[in-house]
Design a protein around this motif. Structure first.
Motif, mmCIF file in Angstrom:
data_model
loop_
_atom_site.group_PDB
_atom_site.id
_atom_site.type_symbol
_atom_site.label_atom_id
_atom_site.label_comp_id
_atom_site.label_asym_id
_atom_site.label_seq_id
_atom_site.Cartn_x
_atom_site.Cartn_y
_atom_site.Cartn_z
ATOM 1 N N GLY A 37 0.817 -1.203 0.000
ATOM 2 C CA GLY A 37 0.000 0.000 0.000
ATOM 3 C C GLY A 37 0.854 1.258 0.000
ATOM 4 N N PRO A 38 0.274 2.450 -0.199
ATOM 5 C CA PRO A 38 -1.178 2.626 -0.138
ATOM 6 C C PRO A 38 -1.889 2.073 -1.369
ATOM 7 N N TRP A 39 -3.103 1.616 -1.132
ATOM 8 C CA TRP A 39 -3.954 1.097 -2.201
ATOM 9 C C TRP A 39 -4.910 2.205 -2.614
ATOM 10 N N THR A 40 -5.005 2.436 -3.893
ATOM 11 C CA THR A 40 -5.831 3.540 -4.391
ATOM 12 C C THR A 40 -7.095 2.994 -5.035
ATOM 13 N N VAL A 41 -8.232 3.347 -4.453
ATOM 14 C CA VAL A 41 -9.533 2.974 -5.014
ATOM 15 C C VAL A 41 -9.821 3.898 -6.193
ATOM 16 N N ASN A 42 -10.006 3.316 -7.369
ATOM 17 C CA ASN A 42 -10.269 4.119 -8.568
ATOM 18 C C ASN A 42 -11.582 3.746 -9.247
ATOM 19 N N GLY A 54 -1.143 -2.020 -12.547
ATOM 20 C CA GLY A 54 -1.406 -2.129 -13.980
ATOM 21 C C GLY A 54 -2.871 -2.303 -14.321
ATOM 22 N N ASN A 55 -3.700 -2.682 -13.342
ATOM 23 C CA ASN A 55 -5.133 -2.793 -13.594
ATOM 24 C C ASN A 55 -5.759 -1.406 -13.469
ATOM 25 N N LEU A 56 -6.281 -0.916 -14.554
ATOM 26 C CA LEU A 56 -6.791 0.450 -14.592
ATOM 27 C C LEU A 56 -8.278 0.483 -14.260
ATOM 28 N N ASN A 57 -8.646 1.337 -13.303
ATOM 29 C CA ASN A 57 -10.046 1.609 -12.980
ATOM 30 C C ASN A 57 -10.830 0.354 -12.616
ATOM 31 N N THR A 58 -10.179 -0.586 -11.938
ATOM 32 C CA THR A 58 -10.878 -1.794 -11.502
ATOM 33 C C THR A 58 -10.858 -1.978 -9.998
ATOM 34 N N CYS A 59 -10.107 -1.149 -9.264
ATOM 35 C CA CYS A 59 -9.934 -1.351 -7.828
ATOM 36 C C CYS A 59 -11.052 -0.671 -7.054
ATOM 37 N N LEU A 74 -13.406 -0.335 -3.390
ATOM 38 C CA LEU A 74 -13.052 -0.292 -1.982
ATOM 39 C C LEU A 74 -13.074 -1.691 -1.376
ATOM 40 N N ARG A 75 -14.063 -2.477 -1.705
ATOM 41 C CA ARG A 75 -14.146 -3.833 -1.157
ATOM 42 C C ARG A 75 -12.947 -4.677 -1.617
ATOM 43 N N ASP A 76 -12.487 -4.453 -2.854
ATOM 44 C CA ASP A 76 -11.295 -5.145 -3.359
ATOM 45 C C ASP A 76 -10.052 -4.706 -2.595
ATOM 46 N N ALA A 77 -9.932 -3.404 -2.359
ATOM 47 C CA ALA A 77 -8.760 -2.877 -1.645
ATOM 48 C C ALA A 77 -8.697 -3.394 -0.222
ATOM 49 N N LEU A 78 -9.848 -3.537 0.437
ATOM 50 C CA LEU A 78 -9.873 -4.095 1.786
ATOM 51 C C LEU A 78 -9.337 -5.521 1.792
ATOM 52 N N ALA A 79 -9.632 -6.270 0.736
ATOM 53 C CA ALA A 79 -9.139 -7.645 0.636
ATOM 54 C C ALA A 79 -7.652 -7.684 0.298
ATOM 55 N N ALA A 80 -7.192 -6.749 -0.512
ATOM 56 C CA ALA A 80 -5.799 -6.750 -0.971
ATOM 57 C C ALA A 80 -4.837 -6.227 0.083
ATOM 58 N N ALA A 81 -5.291 -5.341 0.932
ATOM 59 C CA ALA A 81 -4.403 -4.662 1.883
ATOM 60 C C ALA A 81 -3.855 -5.619 2.933
ATOM 61 N N SER A 82 -2.669 -5.309 3.395
ATOM 62 C CA SER A 82 -2.049 -6.010 4.517
ATOM 63 C C SER A 82 -2.152 -5.144 5.762
ATOM 64 N N SER A 83 -1.893 -5.742 6.907
ATOM 65 C CA SER A 83 -1.947 -4.998 8.156
ATOM 66 C C SER A 83 -0.987 -3.816 8.121
ATOM 67 N N ILE A 142 -5.530 2.853 2.645
ATOM 68 C CA ILE A 142 -6.355 2.881 1.434
ATOM 69 C C ILE A 142 -6.759 4.323 1.182
ATOM 70 N N ASN A 143 -6.490 4.802 -0.037
ATOM 71 C CA ASN A 143 -6.935 6.142 -0.413
ATOM 72 C C ASN A 143 -7.734 6.075 -1.704
ATOM 73 N N PHE A 144 -8.013 7.217 -2.303
ATOM 74 C CA PHE A 144 -8.955 7.281 -3.413
ATOM 75 C C PHE A 144 -8.393 8.173 -4.514
ATOM 76 N N SER A 145 -8.744 7.838 -5.752
ATOM 77 C CA SER A 145 -8.198 8.561 -6.898
ATOM 78 C C SER A 145 -8.887 9.900 -7.132
ATOM 79 N N GLY A 146 -10.056 10.101 -6.536
ATOM 80 C CA GLY A 146 -10.798 11.345 -6.736
ATOM 81 C C GLY A 146 -12.087 11.323 -5.949
ATOM 82 N N ASP A 147 -12.955 12.315 -6.176
ATOM 83 C CA ASP A 147 -14.260 12.353 -5.526
ATOM 84 C C ASP A 147 -15.076 11.142 -5.969
#
Length: 271
Positions: free
Chosen positions: A36-41, A57-62, A64-73, A77-82
């Protein structure tokens, strides 16, 4: 090519091959996915979590629920925009230590008046900051915005229009710290915005509670455990029972109120 040169090349190739085999047998790790940080897009949600959607490399597929699964302790997690993330069928779960940070973006997490928004599991240390949590709905259950069993810190976050039986915005079964946040128009039977359970600890500072309501006690919050409130404002909160703003259900765990004020209440502010 001379026989002598061929022998030299074969020996070199053999040494390289032998070194490679030994290298692999030592268990040299594969190239790791970026941490991380993991960016929700992507603001989508269908109730499923696919960690691979957040691979580099995966564009516009992440999502929030995916990022929660991907993240480590310990990840953020942040966000690409509004964005507004409307939950499809079930709440989000924080099951490891992490921070979810909207940063400078307008990030809204919505239960769509159908489901609870977030659960923080026991033993987890979580931070929510620069977010809005809204329209969590929990019929006959508790904590429509967040059901916390861990150590939760909420900073610069708004909770509004959440509805539950106990703790419209937050129910605390662990420790919760709320700072520089606004909680408004949340409703519950007990604790319009927050319900702090027995032997649990709640700390509030520099926050605003307004227009929250309870059908029974504690228009803004109800506590059975130790609670301290500093430099905060309570305005136009109401209850049909006791404590238009704050209600305490345990004489052995008093509320400590400093540098705070209760104004424009429909009945007695503190019970």
């Amino acid at each position: 090519m001379s026989p002598k040169l061929s022998q030299v090349l074969l020996k070199c190739f053999g040494l390289v091959l032998l070194a490679w085999v030994g290298f692999m047998q030592l268990g040299f790790p594969a190239v790791a996915q970026a941490a991380g940080p993991w960016t929700v897009n992507n603001n989508g949600d269908d109730g499923t979590a696919v960690a691979a959607n957040c691979n580099p490399g995966n564009l516009n597929t992440c999502r929030l629920r995916d990022a929660l699964a991907a993240a480590s302790s310990g990840d953020t997690i942040n966000f690409s925009g509004d964005m507004t993330i409307t939950l499809a069928s079930t709440h989000l779960t924080i099951d490891k230590n992490m921070t979810i940070d909207g940063e400078t973006h307008n990030v809204i997490l919505s239960g769509n008046n159908a489901v609870r928004v977030l659960v923080v599991n026991g033993g987890v240390t979580a931070t929510l900051q620069n977010l809005s949590v809204t329209q969590g709905y929990c019929s006959g259950c508790n904590g429509a915005g967040v059901y916390n069993s861990g150590a939760l810190t909420v900073t610069a976050t708004s909770f509004y229009s959440n509805t539950a039986s106990y703790g419209g915005a937050i129910i605390n079964n662990g420790t919760v710290t709320v700072a520089n946040s606004t909680l408004y128009s949340n409703t519950a039977t007990f604790g319009g915005s927050i319900y702090n359970n027995t032997n649990c600890v709640m700390t509030v500072s520099h926050s605003t509670f307004h227009d929250n309501g309870a059908n029974s006690w504690g228009g803004a919050f109800f506590t059975y455990g130790p609670a301290s409130v500093d430099s905060s404002t309570f305005s136009a909160n109401h209850s049909d029972g006791e404590g238009g703003a704050l209600a305490n259900g345990s004489p052995s765990s008093p509320i400590t109120l400093t540098n705070s004020k209760t104004i424009k209440l429909s009945q007695a502010g503190l019970y």
